[in-house]
Enzyme design. Structure first.
Site, PDB file in Angstrom:
ATOM      1  N   CYS A 126      17.804 -11.087 -23.381  1.00  0.00           N
ATOM      2  CA  CYS A 126      17.337 -11.213 -24.770  1.00  0.00           C
ATOM      3  C   CYS A 126      15.822 -11.069 -24.913  1.00  0.00           C
ATOM      4  O   CYS A 126      15.317 -10.885 -26.028  1.00  0.00           O
ATOM      5  CB  CYS A 126      17.795 -12.549 -25.363  1.00  0.00           C
ATOM      6  SG  CYS A 126      19.587 -12.793 -25.278  1.00  0.00           S
ATOM      7  N   HIS A 259      13.457 -13.858 -31.485  1.00  0.00           N
ATOM      8  CA  HIS A 259      14.788 -13.430 -31.058  1.00  0.00           C
ATOM      9  C   HIS A 259      15.811 -14.178 -31.902  1.00  0.00           C
ATOM     10  O   HIS A 259      15.743 -15.398 -32.056  1.00  0.00           O
ATOM     11  CB  HIS A 259      14.972 -13.750 -29.576  1.00  0.00           C
ATOM     12  CG  HIS A 259      16.385 -13.681 -29.105  1.00  0.00           C
ATOM     13  ND1 HIS A 259      17.212 -12.624 -29.398  1.00  0.00           N
ATOM     14  CD2 HIS A 259      17.125 -14.550 -28.360  1.00  0.00           C
ATOM     15  CE1 HIS A 259      18.410 -12.846 -28.860  1.00  0.00           C
ATOM     16  NE2 HIS A 259      18.375 -14.000 -28.234  1.00  0.00           N
ATOM     17  N   ASN A 289      23.732 -12.806 -32.508  1.00  0.00           N
ATOM     18  CA  ASN A 289      22.776 -12.629 -31.414  1.00  0.00           C
ATOM     19  C   ASN A 289      23.027 -11.264 -30.779  1.00  0.00           C
ATOM     20  O   ASN A 289      24.031 -11.066 -30.098  1.00  0.00           O
ATOM     21  CB  ASN A 289      22.953 -13.752 -30.389  1.00  0.00           C
ATOM     22  CG  ASN A 289      21.959 -13.666 -29.235  1.00  0.00           C
ATOM     23  OD1 ASN A 289      21.338 -12.630 -29.004  1.00  0.00           O
ATOM     24  ND2 ASN A 289      21.828 -14.755 -28.492  1.00  0.00           N
TER      25      ASN A 289
END
Length: 332
Positions: A126, A259, A289
């Protein structure tokens, strides 16, 4: 005596792409119920802030998602694909199981680039886009490259265990792209990258091949509480690090673009930095996500919506498995 001009990496254009298949919380709840896994829209949203996510079609590869986002970024930058002299593609879900050829090389071919520009993948989960932004900044400042295409692209739906409600409801597929180019105007003002492999077990895909057979699981595993605690801590630290390097304070930041992992992590980070929530770009409710794609997806969404304007200061930061984390301060 000739005075040398400061060289910066400036964002020239952005683009993003989401697969057509939008999966709401109600739809994923219905899917899980068929396997006897109980969850609900309220349970998912209250813990993550997610209402929906997008899943790639069976015939869509990570490079296909990257291609669509890249074409939009190249168009927004006002250049042609052959003007690109470096491609950096951040992904944890490459087209090929062994990781090669790199998805960046596949993307180069799909874009029709014939100039033999360099192309490689970055694997920082990520944090991948934030890592790639820092790498591109260094390359451009050194004079080695002039125009760099940075892409975050993921098909995380392929590595989800749909019997684990703690993970499968959180992730989605998508791609975001940014073209950065050499400029004498301020662009990326500061960037930093970090990792701590001692925390690798709290977020990982633990499977490995031993003697031709899979050992362990091929699906994503996560210790949510441990990830939350560490994420909020390191995101504040790396944010302060790049702000200090850029000679700025949180009050100077127009938009925090974190993020998009979990609304509670984003709220916790903003609170620690003293940045108001109405100055945080939030897309997690619609995207879930999307790992390395989440920051460029959020960036492009906010730019095209008119939220982010030229001249504003942006703080972008990510954290992911490894454990990795990175941040950059940008004058857009």
């Amino acid at each position: 005596m000739t005075q040398l001009t400061q060289r910066y990496a400036k964002i020239l254009g952005t683009g993003s792409y989401l697969p057509a298949n939008k999966v709401t919380n109600a739809q994923i709840t219905e899917r899980l119920a068929k396997d006897g896994v109980e969850t609900s829209d309220e349970w998912i949203f209250s813990r993550s802030g997610i209402s929906a996510r997008h899943f790639a079609a069976a015939d869509q590869l990570t490079s296909d998602l990257a291609l669509e986002a890249s074409k939009k970024a190249i168009e927004a930058a006002g250049i042609t694909a052959n003007d690109i002299d470096l491609i950096i593609l951040a992904t944890s879900t490459p087209d090929n199981l062994g990781g090669f050829p790199s998805t960046a090389c596949v993307l180069q071919d799909k874009l029709g680039i014939t100039n033999q520009c360099a192309a490689f993948d970055v694997q920082a989960v990520c944090s991948g886009f934030a890592y790639s932004l820092a790498v591109a900044d260094s390359f451009i400042r050194s004079g080695m490259y002039q125009k760099v295409l940075i892409v975050g692209a993921e098909t995380f739906s392929r590595i989800l265990d749909f019997k684990d409600r703690g993970t499968c409801v959180l992730f989605g597929d998508g791609a975001g792209a940014v073209v950065v180019g050499a400029s004498d105007e301020p662009g990326i003002l500061a960037a930093a990258m970090h990792a701590d492999g001692s925390h690798r077990e709290i977020l990982c895909v633990p499977g490995r091949t031993e003697h031709g057979a899979l050992e362990g699981s091929a699906f994503l595993k996560m210790d949510g509480q441990a990830v939350f605690k560490l994420a909020v801590k390191v995101l504040e630290q790396v944010a302060q690090e790049v702000l200090t390097a850029a000679k700025l304070t949180p009050a100077d930041i127009d938009w925090l673009i974190p993020h998009q992992a979990n609304i509670r992590i984003m709220e916790g980070t903003a609170k620690k930095l003293g940045i108001a929530l109405d100055h945080v770009v939030v897309t997690v409710q619609d995207h879930g996500n999307t790992s390395a794609a989440s920051i460029p997806l959020a960036l492009d969404t906010a730019i095209r919506a008119g939220q982010i304007k030229r001249g504003q200061h942006l703080l972008m930061e990510g954290v992911g498995g490894g454990f990795t984390w990175a941040a950059a301060v940008v004058k857009y």
